[in-house]
Design an enzyme around this catalytic site. Structure first.
Site, mmCIF file in Angstrom:
data_model
loop_
_atom_site.group_PDB
_atom_site.id
_atom_site.type_symbol
_atom_site.label_atom_id
_atom_site.label_comp_id
_atom_site.label_asym_id
_atom_site.label_seq_id
_atom_site.Cartn_x
_atom_site.Cartn_y
_atom_site.Cartn_z
ATOM 1 N N SER A 194 -1.877 -3.818 -2.287
ATOM 2 C CA SER A 194 -1.249 -4.793 -3.179
ATOM 3 C C SER A 194 -2.010 -6.098 -3.091
ATOM 4 C CB SER A 194 0.214 -5.019 -2.773
ATOM 5 O OG SER A 194 0.761 -6.145 -3.430
ATOM 6 N N TYR A 248 6.423 -6.234 3.579
ATOM 7 C CA TYR A 248 5.606 -5.545 2.578
ATOM 8 C C TYR A 248 4.162 -6.034 2.618
ATOM 9 C CZ TYR A 248 4.111 -3.773 -1.985
ATOM 10 O OH TYR A 248 3.435 -3.132 -3.007
#
Length: 246
Positions: free
Chosen positions: A140, A153
């Site tokens: 990401s 995350y």
């Protein structure tokens, strides 16, 4: 055999394929002629996608090492590509790092980091047997620019980037290429929780303004799973339409 620049005849395994980015990528790869095996913890949705594409399906819990190992054992023949997409991305944001509870932290790391390692380990023999194995990990861009209030995350996806580089070194002698894509906010179910202000920030901060659908990265993933992509091994590609945090 696959064509020089295609996926015909290549057996590809996708985790997290029941919906969102995984399902979109699966459809794109099926249209490109790949033989697919899909896996997800969401059995009903995953089986529906697999049935629609004529693919095999396996239930998979990335938190359970036995479940991961069983999938690796069940693979039918050589494996030409692994798309490590399964991850926890929702219900964990909007919280300062001091308020993240340990159970959430451990769950995210177990699935996103340990699960990626276990899945790669389980598939390594079949990837070696294919003679042209490719692994594409889903990272990401939040780990590139440091998104706030998303610590578990961001930490997990930063680890995936580092693992990609290390795995490329370890698997390179076997002719296996390992890369990662680092999308920004895509228009999938997993980003519905993201505040509109953040969506707007991405929309205006991209070199190509506006929202980014998951279909936008499908062609990149397809290439990275093909034979010619070996030259990119070890690379993390920010597939975010040129987003720059300002």
């Amino acid at each position: 055999m696959s064509s020089a620049n295609g996926l015909e005849g290549r057996h590809l395994l996708l985790t997290g394929a029941a919906r969102g980015l995984g399902a979109v990528i699966a459809r794109h790869l099926a249209e490109a002629g790949a033989q697919l095996t899909l896996a997800d913890i969401l059995e009903e949705e995953g089986r529906a996608v697999a049935a629609d594409l004529g693919a095999a399906f396996h239930a998979l819990d990335l938190r359970d090492p036995d479940s991961v190992a069983a999938l690796g054992t069940a693979l039918d023949g050589p494996l030409h590509g692994l798309f490590n997409n399964g991850a926890i991305a929702t219900g964990i944001g909007g919280i300062g790092f001091e308020d993240v509870d340990i159970e959430t932290w451990d769950r995210v790391i177990e699935v996103n980091v340990r699960g990626t390692w276990l899945m790669t380990r389980a598939c390594a023999p079949a990837l070696r047997a294919s003679g042209s194995g490719r692994i594409v990990n889903v990272a990401s861009d939040t780990a590139l620019w440091g998104a706030p209030n998303l610590m578990s995350y961001v930490a997990s996806k930063g680890a995936v980037m580092s693992m990609t580089r290390s795995l490329a070194r370890e698997l390179g002698p076997d002719g296996i290429g390992v890369t990662a894509i680092a999308p920004g906010i895509l228009t999938t179910e997993s980003t519905e929780y993201v505040p509109q202000a953040r969506h707007d920030q991405y929309g205006t901060g991209r070199a190509v303004p506006g929202p980014q659908p998951p279909e936008d990265v499908a062609g990149t993933v397809a290439f990275l799973l093909s034979e010619p992509a070996l030259t990119l091994t070890g690379q993390v590609l920010p597939v975010n339409r040129g987003f720059v945090f300002t």
